[in-house]
Structure formats: C-alpha cells, structure tokens
Design a protein around this motif. Structure first.
Motif, PDB file in Angstrom:
ATOM      1  N   ASN A 264      49.968  69.127  18.660  1.00 58.71           N
ATOM      2  CA  ASN A 264      49.395  69.457  20.207  1.00 58.71           C
ATOM      3  C   ASN A 264      50.771  69.452  20.923  1.00 58.71           C
ATOM      4  OD1 ASN A 264      50.753  66.810  19.792  1.00 58.71           O
ATOM      5  ND2 ASN A 264      48.856  65.616  20.212  1.00 58.71           N
ATOM      6  N   GLU A 265      50.391  69.208  22.223  1.00 62.65           N
ATOM      7  CA  GLU A 265      51.463  69.261  23.291  1.00 62.65           C
ATOM      8  C   GLU A 265      52.626  68.348  23.056  1.00 62.65           C
ATOM      9  OE1 GLU A 265      49.556  68.820  27.077  1.00 62.65           O
ATOM     10  OE2 GLU A 265      48.350  70.596  26.816  1.00 62.65           O
ATOM     11  N   ALA A 283      53.257  74.717  18.557  1.00 68.69           N
ATOM     12  CA  ALA A 283      52.711  73.929  19.390  1.00 68.69           C
ATOM     13  C   ALA A 283      51.984  74.274  20.726  1.00 68.69           C
ATOM     14  CB  ALA A 283      54.077  73.157  20.059  1.00 68.69           C
ATOM     15  N   GLN A 284      50.985  73.266  21.051  1.00 65.75           N
ATOM     16  CA  GLN A 284      50.079  73.662  21.972  1.00 65.75           C
ATOM     17  C   GLN A 284      51.027  73.629  23.233  1.00 65.75           C
ATOM     18  OE1 GLN A 284      46.897  74.799  22.077  1.00 65.75           O
ATOM     19  NE2 GLN A 284      46.520  74.992  24.217  1.00 65.75           N
ATOM     20  N   HIS A 285      50.861  74.642  24.244  1.00 65.42           N
ATOM     21  CA  HIS A 285      51.702  74.681  25.587  1.00 65.42           C
ATOM     22  C   HIS A 285      51.105  74.513  26.758  1.00 65.42           C
ATOM     23  CE1 HIS A 285      55.063  75.768  28.217  1.00 65.42           C
ATOM     24  NE2 HIS A 285      55.739  75.734  27.255  1.00 65.42           N
ATOM     25  N   PRO A 286      51.144  73.429  27.365  1.00 66.62           N
ATOM     26  CA  PRO A 286      50.188  73.108  28.375  1.00 66.62           C
ATOM     27  C   PRO A 286      50.633  74.453  29.649  1.00 66.62           C
ATOM     28  CG  PRO A 286      52.225  71.818  28.633  1.00 66.62           C
ATOM     29  CD  PRO A 286      52.239  72.449  27.257  1.00 66.62           C
ATOM     30  N   LEU A 301      66.546  72.860  20.521  1.00 65.44           N
ATOM     31  CA  LEU A 301      67.468  71.863  21.322  1.00 65.44           C
ATOM     32  C   LEU A 301      66.586  71.045  21.869  1.00 65.44           C
ATOM     33  CD1 LEU A 301      70.261  71.084  22.483  1.00 65.44           C
ATOM     34  CD2 LEU A 301      69.567  72.603  24.317  1.00 65.44           C
ATOM     35  N   ASN A 302      65.497  71.158  22.634  1.00 61.61           N
ATOM     36  CA  ASN A 302      64.618  70.425  23.318  1.00 61.61           C
ATOM     37  C   ASN A 302      63.389  70.068  22.710  1.00 61.61           C
ATOM     38  OD1 ASN A 302      66.419  70.771  25.787  1.00 61.61           O
ATOM     39  ND2 ASN A 302      65.605  73.009  25.786  1.00 61.61           N
ATOM     40  N   GLN A 303      62.650  70.713  21.841  1.00 60.47           N
ATOM     41  CA  GLN A 303      61.618  70.208  21.445  1.00 60.47           C
ATOM     42  C   GLN A 303      61.584  68.669  20.623  1.00 60.47           C
ATOM     43  OE1 GLN A 303      59.298  72.720  18.797  1.00 60.47           O
ATOM     44  NE2 GLN A 303      58.164  73.223  20.462  1.00 60.47           N
ATOM     45  N   VAL A 316      54.292  62.083  26.195  1.00 61.56           N
ATOM     46  CA  VAL A 316      54.841  63.111  26.656  1.00 61.56           C
ATOM     47  C   VAL A 316      54.283  64.345  26.155  1.00 61.56           C
ATOM     48  CG1 VAL A 316      57.103  61.923  26.521  1.00 61.56           C
ATOM     49  CG2 VAL A 316      56.298  62.974  24.420  1.00 61.56           C
ATOM     50  N   ALA A 317      54.948  65.443  26.833  1.00 60.31           N
ATOM     51  CA  ALA A 317      54.349  66.911  26.730  1.00 60.31           C
ATOM     52  C   ALA A 317      55.511  67.896  26.720  1.00 60.31           C
ATOM     53  CB  ALA A 317      53.300  67.074  27.325  1.00 60.31           C
ATOM     54  N   PHE A 318      55.467  68.638  25.708  1.00 56.47           N
ATOM     55  CA  PHE A 318      56.680  69.611  25.743  1.00 56.47           C
ATOM     56  C   PHE A 318      56.212  70.805  26.662  1.00 56.47           C
ATOM     57  CE2 PHE A 318      59.111  73.385  24.145  1.00 56.47           C
ATOM     58  CZ  PHE A 318      60.370  72.935  24.592  1.00 56.47           C
ATOM     59  N   ASP A 319      56.679  70.995  27.760  1.00 55.40           N
ATOM     60  CA  ASP A 319      56.290  72.211  28.852  1.00 55.40           C
ATOM     61  C   ASP A 319      57.362  73.009  29.197  1.00 55.40           C
ATOM     62  OD1 ASP A 319      57.566  70.513  30.525  1.00 55.40           O
ATOM     63  OD2 ASP A 319      55.879  69.864  31.766  1.00 55.40           O
TER      64      ASP A 319
END
Length: 408
Positions: A264-265, A283-286, A301-303, A316-319
């Motif tokens: 998920n996000e 990953a689901q991207h908003p 690096l960021n995920q 949290v959500a990775f956007d």
C-alpha cells in the motif's frame, strides 16, 4: 509463535541501510538486525556504472555509512547470509547458515537481479553483468586490457558502461533489439538524443538485432553471433538487458506479488507485519493512483524512510515523484516523473537539443507527466510542481525559454 521485539531488515543495500538509520532516528531502541547476502557492508549502486567505474571515486565513498556506524547505533549486521524462508505465521526467518531468527516487524529490501541472457555461450569467461562492487571492479580492470567490448542492451546500465569504456579508450559495439536506446523509458523523440550522443563518441550502435549466441575459444569469449549470422569480435561482453525484482522469498511466504512485492502507500505488504521498499516494491502511489515499481537510486534512498516509520506505527504515505539521473560523456541529466510506454501524446523541448542544453517534457492531454533536464540545473522544483499540480499547460509557453518555468 515466539514473541520477538526485533525489527529485521532483509537486504543489505542502500534501502536496508536507510531503513535501519530511520528506525534509530525515529526513536526505535529495540533489537535491530540487518541481513545481507553480500559480504560488503551496505553501499550505493549508481557509482558502479558511473564515477567509481571510471576511477573518479574512491571505494570508501560508495558506502552508505562508515563501518563503525552500525556498532555505534546498535545495528546487528549479518553479512554473507541469505534468508531462505519466511514463516509469517510464526514471525520467523530461516537463514542459510541453518539458524532461525524471530521478528516483530520485517522489511524486505531484497532488490533486483540482472536478467540473464538465455543463449549458448552466456557462461563463457569474459561475459559480465553489473550489479555488485566486485563486478564493477572486474570491469575497471577489463578497461585496462580489453580492446573490444560488446554491450548487449541499450538501457541505462548498458549506456553508462559504454560511456565509461569509451572514456578508457575501449571500442564498443552496442546491440539492442529495439530501434533506439531507452525507447521504452524515454520514447522515440528523446531516445534519439542518446543514440546521437553515443554515435558522436564513435560507438557502433546496432538496433533491431537479436543475439543468437556468444562464441568463444577455450572457454573464453571471442565474439557475439547475431541471428542474421553476423559475428562481432569481442574481448568481453556486458549483458545489460534489465533486472527482475527478487520476489522469490515473498512469493513463497504467500505475499501478494506482481512484478514486485505489492504494497500500500505506506509500503506495507499484504501481511500486516511485513513491509517492502526499494527495487523490489511495487507500491501504490497516491499521485498516480496505481501501483508502480521504480528501479532507481532515489527510491532506494527515500522509500525506506516511509517504510521504517510505518513499521513504528506512524501514519505515512510514500508520495515522492520518481527521480533518477545519469552522466554519460558531456551529458548530465535529471529526470522527474512517471510515464508508461506510449503513455504520453506529446513531447515538448525547451532549449537547444543539439547543444545538449535543454529540458524535455512528456505531456498527456496538456498535463505534464515527466520532465528531464539536460545540462540545465536547479530546475527540478518547478518541474516537480508542474507534475504534482496536474494542471493543463500551454505547450508554447512551456517551450519558451523567456517564460520562467514557475510561470508556465
């Protein structure tokens, strides 16, 4: 199930190291184990086909953290160790040394592996792939002795190695099944820029060709035979035909997998206590409203920072907008956005393409999906804003260098 308070990360690359770092900076004080199959402590991979490969960067600079960092932050590094099975019900890992390890939360950063070329002769001495620092070292040594390199695959790895080889004076032939390099990634309009670039540096580019076999003598490469019977002499061959996500563990454990571990996000998998990040995560991207998998440094690096926070119960959500970069000869570029093959209807160029100082934009229905700045810097913020806002733009103003990007 045996109760465990340990958070365990499987995968000893950049993503795993950044996850461990984030868990500590976010206040997690419990047991933390980082498991990696390689014997090297976590390092970054982009230099392996760029500065490190060309001898411009020292080995120490590729590592994510100094060696003492792991001890100082109470991170147990288990290197040279593979996880052979995950038992989600028992919250237990089986390791290659025969031991088992219980976990409370698990993060999979198992990355991707180079796709193998399924032709006769692919196992000859002199056939190379590039994923590890040892393989980069082999190529560096090769550049000092080889005269003729054949590169199979005109993707990012293939082209960056080609540029490094040419800088070292090695003659290079690039073989690509499609009509242009990077065609699926960039589309025809921008892919042509990279074809012209490499031809300008005396690379023999051969498109629309298929490798039938790799030929050798006494177990060592001597050439590459194409389907039309042409044999291209070679002292060495680099295979760069893409990478496949390392999902075997996840799939065997019953996690949902589809060209990557589906999450998920917040990077949580189909199992509530198992997360995934980096090359292996789809990953689901908003922003895009779909699950995407990105095999680039910025994702690794960021995920993990998002995944680590989610492991600690944070909402949290990775956007982040996907980002990658390359350096080839005199061309340096940054790319922001996400475009599926044939997912755009227009490319707008801003600047001078011939002099390699421009920005390219991919549009769909008048909206910017992605932007690539070539030898023009400090423009990623306005490019990102154009993508995230999803607002329609005037292509003429977008192309006009007299109109600031922030005012398009």
């Amino acid at each position: 199930m045996t109760e465990s308070t340990a958070h365990v990360i499987v995968g000893g690359g950049l993503a795993g190291a950044k996850a461990a770092e984030t868990l500590r900076t976010e206040g997690y004080q419990g047991p933390l184990v980082l498991i990696g199959e390689e014997t090297e402590r976590p390092y970054e991979r982009p230099p392996l086909s760029k500065g490190y490969l060309q001898g411009k960067e020292d080995r120490e600079k590729i590592y994510v953290h100094p060696e003492e960092w792991y001890r100082e932050h109470d991170v147990e590094l288990r290197l040279g160790t593979a996880v052979t099975a995950i038992d989600p019900a028992a919250h237990r890992l089986t390791l290659s040394d025969g031991n088992s390890l219980d976990y409370a939360k698990l993060l999979l950063t198992t990355g991707a592996s180079p796709r193998r070329l399924p032709v006769p002769g692919a196992d000859l001495t002199g056939v190379h792939y590039l994923r590890t620092v040892q393989q980069s070292d082999q190529l560096r040594e090769l550049f000092g002795s080889a005269q003729r390199l054949v590169v199979v695959g005109a993707g990012w790895i293939g082209l960056e190695v080609t540029a490094a080889a040419r800088a070292a004076g090695v003659a290079v032939t690039v073989l690509e099944v499609l009509e242009l390099p990077l065609l699926r990634v960039l589309g025809r309009e921008v892919a042509q820029v990279f074809a012209d670039l490499h031809r300008a540096h005396d690379v023999d580019l051969r498109f629309g060709v298929k490798v039938e076999a790799i030929e050798g003598d006494n177990g060592t490469v001597t050439g590459v035979r194409l389907a039309d019977g042409t044999v291209i002499p070679a002292d060495a061959v680099l295979i760069g035909i893409g990478a496949a996500p390392n999902t075997q563990l996840a799939e065997a454990a019953g996690l949902e997998v589809s060209d990557g571990i589906l999450t998920n996000e917040s990077l949580r998998s189909s199992n509530a206590d198992i997360f995934a990040a980096g090359d292996v995560a789809r990953a689901q991207h908003p922003l895009f409203g779909q699950a995407i998998r990105v095999e680039h440094w910025a994702n690794a690096l960021n995920q993990p920072q998002t995944a680590a926070k989610a492991m600690l119960g944070q909402e949290v959500a990775f956007d982040r907008v996907p980002y990658f970069y390359t350096d080839q000869y005199e061309l340096g570029m940054e790319y922001l956005g996400y475009v599926e093959p044939d997912g755009y209807d227009k490319v707008v160029f801003r600047g001078d393409v011939k002099s390699l100082e421009f920005v390219a934009f991919w549009l769909k229905d008048g909206r910017v999906l992605a932007g690539m700045n070539v030898n023009i810097w400090d423009v990623t913020d306005p490019i990102r804003e154009l993508i995230v806002s999803k607002r329609a733009v005037d292509p003429a103003r977008l192309a006009d260098t007299n109109v600031p990007l922030g005012e398009v």
